[in-house]
Design a protein around this motif. Structure first.
Motif: not given
Length: 339
Positions: A188-198
């Motif tokens: 699996x790949x995940x596309x998206x900002x995975x941080x406290x900013x989002x």
């Protein structure tokens, strides 16, 4: 014949004038039986609310301000399509409660409190979108310190004074990922900002990772690529993913727009969906059902969200203390993940 007044209605209904005012605004503070009785008498007497006079008496504008954050989009609206759907729901909910709706963009001013509630243009604020949450949270804390009536759509904030209506992003991320795992995908790949900013994307990523772990699959950090919620960003993120040369058979787009952009990149590279790579998104925006193939996604109920945002803000305005609400998601299965 003189015009009927709220005092005439109060006399006929056997209630106070303030109860009449609340009943005509569909206030939740008035029970359903009394509300219907008052409204029936008002209709019988052909009573019309004088909003100007009412505002002078209550020191309220009977107006809610909806503040939207500007998003980069493919058109001139600068509004995320997900929020366009919610805008319609909020507008209807306000009308049902007897409130006018003032719509504006958050970036018009750095001082939301002075622009709206202090200036009496609105009794309270609904906030949609935020950009970088780290910067946005400081504004929320300032509003809270100023005792502004406001409620926001989004992930839960640690500060108890900041009331939110949002989606259970963790469970939604888990639910969609598990469905694709059951279809036999393992990389699996995940596309998206995975941080406290989002924080919403981060919660979806955590749900995604937990589903993989629970199904004894590994989380490959090399297959996570940052993207924000527009199609072009999803397209670019998928291209970066392909350039890495790491094998994958499924993509989780942190939003439908990201997923749709990724689908375009895959198709341009001759990769078949879902035969070679399954793709899923999050939100269930209108266009998700029209992609080829149709996009499997986690649906957020924008009608319920609009009603909850308006109801909870009105409760705040009227001195109540509503709690943060976490709405469930619903899995919407289409052809992009193979079933």
């Amino acid at each position: 014949m003189s015009k009927a007044t709220s005092f005439d209605i109060a006399y006929r209904a056997g209630v106070s004038q303030s109860t009449v005012s609340r009943a005509l605004r569909n206030s939740p503070l008035v029970n359903e039986e009394t509300r219907q009785k008052v409204q029936a008498i008002a209709q019988e007497l052909n009573y019309k609310v004088d909003k100007h006079a009412s505002s002078l008496r209550t020191q309220q504008s009977d107006t809610i301000a909806l503040l939207l954050f500007e998003d980069p989009t493919n058109d001139d609206s600068l509004i995320n399509p997900f929020f366009l759907s919610m805008l319609g729901s909020i507008t209807r909910a306000c009308a049902q409660k007897g409130y006018d709706l003032l719509v504006s963009f958050q970036q018009l001013s750095d001082d939301w409190h002075a622009d709206f509630e202090d200036s009496k243009k609105a009794d309270g604020l609904i906030l949609l979108g935020y950009g970088d949450f780290v910067d946005y949270e400081d504004k929320l804390l300032k509003l809270s310190e100023q005792n502004t009536h406001f409620i926001r759509w989004g992930a839960q904030v640690k500060n108890d004074k900041i009331i939110s209506v949002g989606c259970d992003n963790f469970h939604g991320g888990y639910q969609v990922t598990e469905h694709v795992i059951k279809n036999g995908r393992t990389k699996f790949a995940f596309l998206g900002d995975a941080s406290s900013h989002s924080p919403e994307f981060l919660d979806r990523y955590h749900g995604f990772c937990q589903a993989l772990t629970d199904n004894k699959l590994s989380v490959n950090s090399e297959l996570q690529v940052d993207a924000f919620s527009v199609e072009e960003s999803g397209y670019q993120a998928a291209c970066q993913l392909l350039e890495k040369g790491i094998e994958f058979d499924a993509i989780f787009g942190a939003s439908d727009l990201i997923a749709i952009g990724a689908m375009r990149a895959l198709q341009e590279h001759g990769i078949k969906i879902p035969e070679q790579v399954a793709v899923v998104g999050f939100d269930d925006i209108a266009v998700a059902s029209f992609t080829i193939p149709g996009l499997t996604t986690a649906k957020q109920d924008t009608t319920l969200a609009g009603n909850l945002l308006v109801d909870n803000l009105i409760a705040l305005i009227q001195g109540e203390t509503p709690e943060t609400v976490l709405m469930p998601t619903k899995l919407i299965v289409r052809k992009s993940c193979g079933s």
